[in-house]
Design an enzyme around this catalytic site. Structure first.
Site, PDB file in Angstrom:
ATOM      1  N   HIS A  79       5.922  19.553 -19.450  1.00 11.08           N
ATOM      2  CA  HIS A  79       7.195  19.439 -20.164  1.00 11.08           C
ATOM      3  C   HIS A  79       8.191  18.584 -19.384  1.00 11.08           C
ATOM      4  CE1 HIS A  79       7.972  22.955 -17.576  1.00 11.08           C
ATOM      5  NE2 HIS A  79       9.259  22.690 -17.701  1.00 11.08           N
ATOM      6  N   HIS A 120      12.485  17.893 -18.590  1.00 13.07           N
ATOM      7  CA  HIS A 120      13.888  18.325 -18.601  1.00 13.07           C
ATOM      8  C   HIS A 120      14.754  17.089 -18.391  1.00 13.07           C
ATOM      9  CE1 HIS A 120      13.576  22.761 -18.096  1.00 13.07           C
ATOM     10  NE2 HIS A 120      12.425  22.456 -17.521  1.00 13.07           N
ATOM     11  N   TYR A 127      19.026  24.008 -11.728  1.00 14.25           N
ATOM     12  CA  TYR A 127      17.824  24.513 -12.395  1.00 14.25           C
ATOM     13  C   TYR A 127      16.820  23.385 -12.629  1.00 14.25           C
ATOM     14  CZ  TYR A 127      14.815  26.248 -16.108  1.00 14.25           C
ATOM     15  OH  TYR A 127      13.724  26.587 -16.865  1.00 14.25           O
ATOM     16  N   GLN A 132      12.833  22.683 -10.477  1.00 11.53           N
ATOM     17  CA  GLN A 132      11.649  23.029 -11.253  1.00 11.53           C
ATOM     18  C   GLN A 132      10.363  22.932 -10.440  1.00 11.53           C
ATOM     19  OE1 GLN A 132      11.283  24.244 -14.695  1.00 11.53           O
ATOM     20  NE2 GLN A 132      13.213  24.826 -13.763  1.00 11.53           N
TER      21      GLN A 132
END
Length: 140
Positions: free
Chosen positions: A67, A69, A132, A136
């Protein structure tokens, strides 16, 4: 790294001021873990390029194996579905050209899952979201 809450910079357009930042997340189709090594690095370059072409500012980004971000800034004229489509669509096309081995794992011709998550960012949450995103890889 220390994160300090700073007032977000107001940007100016013709006849308006704004501050629009989003945390955007989307996944690889079937959550296949294909975004590693040079593929992940290449995707970062591609996403920065597409963002710049579409008038978006990438504040920070992290590519995980399955994924992505993005913390980005947009203008009031930019519709969320339009810039998400630009980021996901153009990046998928360019990634399949640059890394044809992706087609072996993603045989359906789609790099990305069709869905995404987008969250608004305020000056109270920006440092927390930035931390955040940047942490990761520490969670692996």
């Amino acid at each position: 790294m220390t994160y300090v809450i700073l007032p977000l910079e107001m940007k100016k357009g013709r006849g308006y001021v704004y501050q629009l930042e989003y945390h955007l997340i989307w996944c690889v189709k079937y959550r296949h873990q294909v975004l590693v090594g040079e593929v992940a690095d290449g995707l970062k370059d591609i996403l920065r390029d597409i963002a710049a072409q579409n008038g978006l500012e990438v504040i920070t980004m992290e590519v995980m194996p399955d994924h992505v971000h993005l913390l980005l800034s947009a203008t009031p004229q930019q519709a969320i579905p339009d810039f998400v489509k630009a980021l996901k669509g153009a990046s998928a096309r360019r990634m399949f050209v640059a890394y044809p081995q992706l087609k072996e794992k993603l045989w359906g011709g789609n790099l990305w899952n069709p869905s995404y998550c987008i969250l608004t960012v305020s000056e109270n949450t920006r440092a927390q979201i930035q931390k955040y995103i940047e942490s990761q890889h520490d969670k692996e």
